[in-house]
Design a protein around this motif. Structure first.
Motif, PDB file in Angstrom:
ATOM      1  N   THR A 149      10.780   2.647   5.519  1.00  0.00           N
ATOM      2  CA  THR A 149       9.552   2.528   4.729  1.00  0.00           C
ATOM      3  C   THR A 149       9.855   2.247   3.263  1.00  0.00           C
ATOM      4  O   THR A 149       9.034   1.717   2.549  1.00  0.00           O
ATOM      5  N   PHE A 177      11.472   0.732  -7.224  1.00  0.00           N
ATOM      6  CA  PHE A 177      10.591   1.440  -8.154  1.00  0.00           C
ATOM      7  C   PHE A 177      11.091   2.858  -8.409  1.00  0.00           C
ATOM      8  O   PHE A 177      11.071   3.347  -9.535  1.00  0.00           O
ATOM      9  N   VAL A 226       2.266  -7.600  -5.095  1.00  0.00           N
ATOM     10  CA  VAL A 226       3.214  -7.011  -6.055  1.00  0.00           C
ATOM     11  C   VAL A 226       3.257  -7.824  -7.346  1.00  0.00           C
ATOM     12  O   VAL A 226       4.315  -8.197  -7.825  1.00  0.00           O
ATOM     13  N   VAL A 272       2.046   0.555 -13.805  1.00  0.00           N
ATOM     14  CA  VAL A 272       2.961   1.647 -14.124  1.00  0.00           C
ATOM     15  C   VAL A 272       2.574   2.289 -15.456  1.00  0.00           C
ATOM     16  O   VAL A 272       2.539   3.504 -15.594  1.00  0.00           O
ATOM     17  N   PHE A 306       6.436   4.747 -12.225  1.00  0.00           N
ATOM     18  CA  PHE A 306       7.403   4.106 -11.326  1.00  0.00           C
ATOM     19  C   PHE A 306       7.445   4.822  -9.981  1.00  0.00           C
ATOM     20  O   PHE A 306       7.325   4.215  -8.924  1.00  0.00           O
ATOM     21  N   PHE A 307       7.607   6.158 -10.042  1.00  0.00           N
ATOM     22  CA  PHE A 307       7.695   6.943  -8.812  1.00  0.00           C
ATOM     23  C   PHE A 307       6.411   6.790  -8.004  1.00  0.00           C
ATOM     24  O   PHE A 307       6.433   6.612  -6.805  1.00  0.00           O
ATOM     25  N   VAL A 352       4.050   4.407  -8.014  1.00  0.00           N
ATOM     26  CA  VAL A 352       3.881   3.105  -7.381  1.00  0.00           C
ATOM     27  C   VAL A 352       4.831   2.984  -6.187  1.00  0.00           C
ATOM     28  O   VAL A 352       4.443   2.548  -5.099  1.00  0.00           O
ATOM     29  N   GLY A 353       6.080   3.400  -6.385  1.00  0.00           N
ATOM     30  CA  GLY A 353       7.064   3.331  -5.307  1.00  0.00           C
ATOM     31  C   GLY A 353       6.627   4.136  -4.096  1.00  0.00           C
ATOM     32  O   GLY A 353       6.671   3.649  -2.959  1.00  0.00           O
ATOM     33  N   LEU A 354       6.178   5.376  -4.349  1.00  0.00           N
ATOM     34  CA  LEU A 354       5.763   6.237  -3.241  1.00  0.00           C
ATOM     35  C   LEU A 354       4.542   5.671  -2.532  1.00  0.00           C
ATOM     36  O   LEU A 354       4.456   5.698  -1.300  1.00  0.00           O
ATOM     37  N   MET A 361       3.624   2.510  -2.317  1.00  0.00           N
ATOM     38  CA  MET A 361       4.037   1.350  -1.525  1.00  0.00           C
ATOM     39  C   MET A 361       4.699   1.811  -0.236  1.00  0.00           C
ATOM     40  O   MET A 361       4.431   1.275   0.849  1.00  0.00           O
ATOM     41  N   ALA A 362       5.557   2.818  -0.349  1.00  0.00           N
ATOM     42  CA  ALA A 362       6.232   3.344   0.832  1.00  0.00           C
ATOM     43  C   ALA A 362       5.206   3.890   1.811  1.00  0.00           C
ATOM     44  O   ALA A 362       5.314   3.698   3.026  1.00  0.00           O
ATOM     45  N   ASN A 365       3.610   1.055   3.600  1.00  0.00           N
ATOM     46  CA  ASN A 365       4.562   0.542   4.592  1.00  0.00           C
ATOM     47  C   ASN A 365       4.579   1.438   5.816  1.00  0.00           C
ATOM     48  O   ASN A 365       4.605   0.965   6.962  1.00  0.00           O
ATOM     49  N   TYR A 366       4.558   2.752   5.561  1.00  0.00           N
ATOM     50  CA  TYR A 366       4.613   3.719   6.658  1.00  0.00           C
ATOM     51  C   TYR A 366       3.396   3.554   7.555  1.00  0.00           C
ATOM     52  O   TYR A 366       3.506   3.496   8.785  1.00  0.00           O
ATOM     53  N   ILE A 391       3.820   0.544   9.700  1.00  0.00           N
ATOM     54  CA  ILE A 391       4.776   0.745  10.788  1.00  0.00           C
ATOM     55  C   ILE A 391       4.148   1.569  11.903  1.00  0.00           C
ATOM     56  O   ILE A 391       4.233   1.214  13.099  1.00  0.00           O
TER      57      ILE A 391
END
Lengths: 313, 204
Positions: free
Chosen positions: A286, A294, B25, B32, B181-182, B184-186, B188-189, B192-193, B196
């Motif tokens: 993921t 990021f 993206v 951010v 940053f964290f 946005v990253g989390l 996005m993850a 994605n999750y 999936i």
């Protein structure tokens, strides 16, 4: 021979006189204090405490506005009777020279007037370091992220992008500085800032592209691809806007743009080094790709936060 | 060549399928930098919506007289003009919110999303379609910014739109600037999750 000696003697006298004169001066040293609202004055000899510690005896103003006197809160003379710390009610703008007048402090009640300013080269250098580390455009101002995440996959790409970027940045910042100081400000066209600056940036990119293609095709083949990306970067338009907001002069503008470009290069290089290694790491599916980039950038930003306490000059 | 999508489909496309922040993206800097509260996201969203819609319509109106070789500079100048307009309007009527957004309003001029929409959509389509596409993209950006702002404000300050919801502050970390940053990253993850899991469920 005789004449030679006389010339030498007068030279020594000429050089020595100012030193002698300085020794008789009342003020031995002056500087901005550690806190932003302080000025520290060192007297050559012991002074009368009652006179020096009375804020009513002081007049302090910025050199460019003699009419606006700064509010002095208190003056404290140290134990040695030589060092006085002036505390103001508001933070001082240490970029500007400040004129301080102390009444009745000298022998027979003469006033002493002197100017407090930072060493200019040190100040220029501090702008550079500040743009490079303390206010790094990527990690503490969060600008230029699209290009930052797009081109930080390989070290070579990162280096090429960073160098091209720094070059365009310096050229376009200096051009926009000229435009701002000599066209926009005199004719009161400040509202055109955005249009003019983005135009100048596109122009610089086009010019660098054309010149590089003719002058050094090898270099063009290496860096040409990044030139197009530079336009879509917000750092490049942010720098002229910041310069215009702060009314920086030519050398200050040069240093800030150099620092901003160098900071971007540094950020790209650090990031690409990590991302090259990350390809070998076992990352949860993921998080693969952009999300983990990021998170890493966030950690860099945390680390760069540590520079925020850094004061050099 | 005209698009065969209806107006509503164009809007939904901008919000979901081609959401500027989470799908394309693009325009990550404000996502951010200033997504600390829902209100910030909303205000910048309004500004972007305005610039996107008006630039799209302008380009679409003049698409037949713009020479292809100078189209990119034309787009840039059009966007810069509309950014100047919204910049001055916000500075005059909402000085407080404008102060919070700082330089980011002026930086809308460098947002890749707007230029991209002009290049991909507005220079080929009718004014009507461009208008609705601009609305969709602007709303999509606003939605992304507000979603980020919602998470950060709720987790960081325990409030939503300034109203105290939780009564305590779960993780102050999230309102600190670098947490963008964290966050946005989390997020996005997380998306994605979801994707999936969704695919796995479909296969089973």
């Amino acid at each position: 021979m005789h004449r030679m000696r006389r010339i030498l003697l007068s030279l020594v006298l000429l050089l020595g006189l100012p030193v002698l004169a300085q020794a008789q001066e009342l003020i031995a040293g002056k500087s901005f204090g550690k806190a932003t609202n302080e000025i520290v004055v060192t007297f050559a000899g012991p002074v009368v405490r009652a006179v020096v510690e009375d804020p009513a005896n002081y007049r302090v103003y910025e050199e460019q506005d003699p009419d606006i006197l700064l509010a002095l809160e208190s003056v404290v003379l140290a134990e040695d009777q030589k060092t006085a710390t002036l505390t103001f009610s508001e933070p001082l703008n240490a970029r500007l020279p400040h004129v301080v007048t102390i009444d009745r402090v000298g022998e027979s009640g003469a006033a002493a007037t002197f100017t407090v300013m930072k060493p200019y080269l040190g100040y220029l250098f501090s702008i550079l370091i500040s743009a490079l580390l303390i206010n790094n455009f990527v990690f503490t101002k969060y600008l230029g992220l699209c290009v930052f995440f797009g081109t930080s996959k390989r070290k070579d790409t990162a280096k090429g992008m960073g160098l091209t970027f720094t070059l365009v940045m310096v050229v376009s910042a200096i051009m926009s500085w000229f435009f701002y100081q000599f066209v926009l400000k005199p004719y009161d066209l400040n509202f055109l800032q955005i249009v003019i600056f983005i135009g100048l940036v596109s122009l610089t990119v086009q010019a660098v592209d054309t010149v590089l293609r003719k002058v050094n095709p090898a270099l063009f083949n290496a860096f040409g691809v990044y030139l197009v990306l530079v336009i879509a970067n917000c750092v490049i338009i942010a720098v002229p806007l910041i310069l215009a907001d702060n009314e920086y002069n030519f050398w200050e503008s040069f240093m800030l743009s150099l620092g901003a470009g160098g900071g971007f290069l540094l950020a790209l290089y650090l990031m690409s080094s990590v991302r090259e290694r990350m390809e070998l790491a076992n990352i949860p599916p993921t998080f693969k790709g952009v999300p983990i980039a990021f998170i890493v950038a966030g950690q860099f930003a945390l680390a760069f936060l540590g520079f925020s306490g850094l004061t050099l000059f | 060549m005209a698009t065969d999508k209806t107006n509503l489909q164009l809007v939904v496309n901008g919000i979901l399928n081609e959401n500027p922040i989470f799908r394309l993206v693009l325009s990550m800097c404000p996502a951010v930098g200033i997504s600390t509260t829902v209100m910030n996201g909303f205000m910048l969203g309004i500004a972007v919506l305005f610039v996107q819609v008006f630039s799209s319509c302008t380009i679409s109106l003049f698409k037949n007289v713009i020479h292809p070789r100078i189209r990119i500079p034309t787009y840039t100048l059009t966007i810069a003009t509309w950014v100047t307009v919204i910049d001055m309007v916000l500075a005059a009527y909402l000085p407080e919110a404008y102060g919070k957004m700082g330089i980011f309003v002026k930086l809308i001029v460098a947002f890749a999303i707007i230029t991209m929409r002009l290049e991909m959509f507005a220079c080929k389509e009718s004014v009507n379609a461009s208008f609705w596409d601009g609305i969709g993209m602007g709303l999509g950006f606003m939605f992304g910014m507000m979603a980020l702002g919602f998470v950060r404000e709720l987790l960081g300050l325990g409030t939503v739109l300034g109203y105290d919801v939780l009564g305590f502050k779960p993780l102050l970390f999230f309102v600190l600037p670098f947490a963008g940053f964290f966050c946005v990253g989390l997020m996005m993850a997380f998306f994605n999750y979801v994707e999936i899991v969704y695919k796995r469920a479909k296969r089973a």
